[in-house]
Design a protein around this motif. Structure first.
Motif, PDB file in Angstrom:
ATOM      1  N   VAL A  16      38.525  15.638 -26.824  1.00 52.78           N
ATOM      2  CA  VAL A  16      37.416  16.304 -27.504  1.00 52.78           C
ATOM      3  C   VAL A  16      36.220  15.363 -27.606  1.00 52.78           C
ATOM      4  CG1 VAL A  16      36.649  17.163 -29.751  1.00 52.78           C
ATOM      5  CG2 VAL A  16      38.802  17.970 -28.775  1.00 52.78           C
ATOM      6  N   GLY A  17      36.484  14.101 -27.940  1.00 47.49           N
ATOM      7  CA  GLY A  17      35.400  13.133 -28.035  1.00 47.49           C
ATOM      8  C   GLY A  17      34.693  12.946 -26.713  1.00 47.49           C
ATOM      9  N   ALA A  18      35.435  12.991 -25.627  1.00 45.97           N
ATOM     10  CA  ALA A  18      34.835  12.844 -24.308  1.00 45.97           C
ATOM     11  C   ALA A  18      34.140  14.110 -23.856  1.00 45.97           C
ATOM     12  CB  ALA A  18      35.919  12.476 -23.298  1.00 45.97           C
ATOM     13  N   ASN A  19      34.621  15.271 -24.320  1.00 46.77           N
ATOM     14  CA  ASN A  19      34.163  16.551 -23.792  1.00 46.77           C
ATOM     15  C   ASN A  19      33.137  17.223 -24.699  1.00 46.77           C
ATOM     16  OD1 ASN A  19      34.658  18.827 -21.790  1.00 46.77           O
ATOM     17  ND2 ASN A  19      35.120  19.848 -23.711  1.00 46.77           N
ATOM     18  N   SER A  20      33.560  17.675 -25.856  1.00 47.45           N
ATOM     19  CA  SER A  20      32.700  18.504 -26.694  1.00 47.45           C
ATOM     20  C   SER A  20      31.633  17.716 -27.434  1.00 47.45           C
ATOM     21  CB  SER A  20      33.555  19.281 -27.710  1.00 47.45           C
ATOM     22  OG  SER A  20      34.421  20.158 -27.042  1.00 47.45           O
ATOM     23  N   ASN A  21      31.959  16.525 -27.899  1.00 49.31           N
ATOM     24  CA  ASN A  21      31.003  15.785 -28.716  1.00 49.31           C
ATOM     25  C   ASN A  21      29.949  15.060 -27.890  1.00 49.31           C
ATOM     26  OD1 ASN A  21      32.131  16.223 -31.463  1.00 49.31           O
ATOM     27  ND2 ASN A  21      33.911  15.276 -30.544  1.00 49.31           N
ATOM     28  N   THR A  52      22.004   6.742 -21.327  1.00 45.12           N
ATOM     29  CA  THR A  52      23.329   7.364 -21.329  1.00 45.12           C
ATOM     30  C   THR A  52      24.350   6.496 -22.045  1.00 45.12           C
ATOM     31  OG1 THR A  52      22.849   8.489 -19.241  1.00 45.12           O
ATOM     32  CG2 THR A  52      25.157   8.279 -19.851  1.00 45.12           C
ATOM     33  N   LEU A  53      24.351   5.191 -21.795  1.00 44.10           N
ATOM     34  CA  LEU A  53      25.328   4.296 -22.412  1.00 44.10           C
ATOM     35  C   LEU A  53      25.144   4.241 -23.918  1.00 44.10           C
ATOM     36  CD1 LEU A  53      27.617   2.290 -22.199  1.00 44.10           C
ATOM     37  CD2 LEU A  53      25.934   0.486 -21.717  1.00 44.10           C
ATOM     38  N   LEU A  64      26.835   5.976 -29.517  1.00 46.95           N
ATOM     39  CA  LEU A  64      26.501   6.684 -30.750  1.00 46.95           C
ATOM     40  C   LEU A  64      27.380   7.914 -30.947  1.00 46.95           C
ATOM     41  CD1 LEU A  64      22.605   6.444 -30.705  1.00 46.95           C
ATOM     42  CD2 LEU A  64      24.167   5.287 -32.273  1.00 46.95           C
ATOM     43  N   VAL A  65      27.721   8.587 -29.851  1.00 49.17           N
ATOM     44  CA  VAL A  65      28.612   9.744 -29.938  1.00 49.17           C
ATOM     45  C   VAL A  65      29.917   9.350 -30.614  1.00 49.17           C
ATOM     46  CG1 VAL A  65      30.110  11.234 -28.557  1.00 49.17           C
ATOM     47  CG2 VAL A  65      27.691  11.139 -28.059  1.00 49.17           C
ATOM     48  N   GLY A  66      30.522   8.253 -30.172  1.00 51.00           N
ATOM     49  CA  GLY A  66      31.801   7.833 -30.752  1.00 51.00           C
ATOM     50  C   GLY A  66      31.704   7.525 -32.225  1.00 51.00           C
ATOM     51  N   SER A  95      32.608   9.934 -22.277  1.00 51.12           N
ATOM     52  CA  SER A  95      31.520  10.900 -22.417  1.00 51.12           C
ATOM     53  C   SER A  95      30.345  10.728 -21.465  1.00 51.12           C
ATOM     54  CB  SER A  95      30.995  10.894 -23.854  1.00 51.12           C
ATOM     55  OG  SER A  95      30.413   9.651 -24.183  1.00 51.12           O
ATOM     56  N   PRO A  96      30.072   9.547 -20.880  1.00 46.34           N
ATOM     57  CA  PRO A  96      28.865   9.433 -20.043  1.00 46.34           C
ATOM     58  C   PRO A  96      28.761  10.473 -18.940  1.00 46.34           C
ATOM     59  CG  PRO A  96      29.720   7.251 -20.521  1.00 46.34           C
ATOM     60  CD  PRO A  96      30.731   8.227 -21.045  1.00 46.34           C
TER      61      PRO A  96
END
Length: 402
Positions: A22-27, A42-43, A48-50, A300-301
């Motif tokens: 989910v962290g890699a995909n939706s968030n 992107t990096l 920040l996403v995590g 996520s990138p």
């Protein structure tokens, strides 16, 4: 006894795997417009996403986790084996989509998988709950598309000054943030409180009609302060002010995405934590938050690039127009306890804002990409239910697991 411990262990690992996915995909989707507008790399967006999504998972993830764990099937309590079948099915399907560059909607997949495993366990269909959730899902693209289009049109209208439109929109977001429910804030006769509510009680305002008015007043003051800060930034430098507004909104939406998505990973384990482990759900949300953080950092990138570049190429103003409806819709889903796909939320906003383009086809919305994604949404829910049903029966037939 050892077999039960083994199944619970597998279910916990599956939940961590699912939250990582989910962290890699939706968030990753919420940060994409900021990356597409070149306000973030992107990096840096992935880092920040995590962090921010992991915090949002712990602060706001409880209501949707409860719905996934207890509200989708009737007459049964989800067992560790059923939870394992649900999570393994959903995480595998989402990982396949992730690896191909197509963000699979986690809510569709997990909901289908949870229903499939629950029915395999002997449960019944919670038709009333499905009707409400489906109604909300169908409303998302319409409501968000209209709101995002309208906001983008307003922000791009040269007759309206940026120093007027952007601070006012920021003030509305500030007011909403002051009133969202957070797990770490106390509130009388409820499990969660809001920033406005806590500040109101510091002034000893009782929770009557006067107290509710006090919450509105405090929220309004916070909104006005937000207006003043953003206006000051724009007066100093318009471009810098818009980019900072964009990044701030991105973080708000990422926080919200963590709260709306972690329940998809932790929900199937709600009953397991209550019955088998005897632990409070905050520990389960912490596990989910950790998985989201790791997924956001490591995977996520690719999805950030896919959403930022392939669905629509947005400038800063259209990105702001995409963020605000996404934030509002997701917070409504959290308040109602409805699981949602944040990919669907963000893509609906991006499409709505991207339609206000007036430029070449290459900078508009990719109809083919959007069509393929819609097909993946439908297939993921139906396929998730069928595969989870079959996987549960397969696991139950194994010696020592049934």
């Amino acid at each position: 006894m050892s077999s039960v411990i083994g199944i619970v262990s597998v279910a916990l690992v599956a939940s961590l795997f699912m939250s990582f996915t989910v962290g890699a995909n939706s968030n990753s989707a919420p940060i994409a417009p900021a990356v597409g507008a070149n306000a973030l790399s992107t990096l840096r967006g992935a880092l920040l996403v995590g962090l921010v999504a992991g915090l949002g998972a712990i602060a706001q993830g409880g209501s949707i986790s409860e719905t996934i764990g207890h509200g989708l099937v009737t007459g049964v309590t989800i067992t560790p084996l059923a939870a394992t079948a649900t999570l393994l099915t959903a995480a595998t399907l989402i990982t396949i989509g992730n690896s191909r560059g197509y963000p699979i909607p986690s809510a569709f997949t997990v909901t289908g998988a949870a229903i499939g495993a629950g029915v395999a366990l002997g449960g019944g269909f919670a038709a009333g709950t499905y009707a409400k959730i489906l109604g909300f899902w169908f409303a998302i693209p319409v409501v968000e598309g209209i709101l995002a289009y309208g906001l983008a049109w307003l922000l791009l209208d040269e007759r309206v000054s940026d120093e007027v439109s952007i601070p006012l929109l920021a003030g509305g977001v500030g007011y909403a943030l002051a009133n969202i429910q957070l797990s770490f804030l106390p509130a009388p006769q409820s499990e969660q409180g809001s920033i406005a509510g806590v500040i109101t009680r510091q002034f000893d305002v009782t929770l009557t009609a006067v107290g509710e008015a006090g919450v509105v007043i405090v929220g309004s003051v916070i909104g006005l302060l937000t207006v003043a800060v953003v206006y000051w930034q724009l007066r100093r430098d318009v471009t810098t002010g818009i980019n900072r507004m964009l990044v701030g909104l991105a973080l708000v939406v990422v926080f919200t995405s963590g709260g709306s998505q972690v329940g998809l990973a932790t929900g199937p384990l709600e009953s397991v934590f209550e019955s088998s482990l005897g632990l409070p759900s905050v520990y389960l949300l912490g596990l989910g938050g950790l998985g989201i953080l790791l997924g956001g950092w490591f995977r996520s990138p690719r999805l950030i690039q896919a959403v930022a570049r392939e669905y629509a190429a947005l400038g800063p103003k259209r990105s702001i127009a995409a963020f605000i409806p996404a934030f509002l819709i997701a917070q409504a889903a959290i308040a109602l306890g409805y699981p949602i796909s944040f990919n669907k939320v963000m893509i609906s906003s991006i499409v709505g804002a991207g339609l206000v383009s007036g430029s070449s086809k290459s900078r508009g919305v990719s109809a083919a990409k959007t069509g393929y994604t819609v097909g993946a949404w439908i297939a993921s829910m139906i396929g998730g239910g069928a595969l989870s049903y079959a996987l549960y029966h397969t696991l139950a037939a194994l010696p020592g697991l049934g």
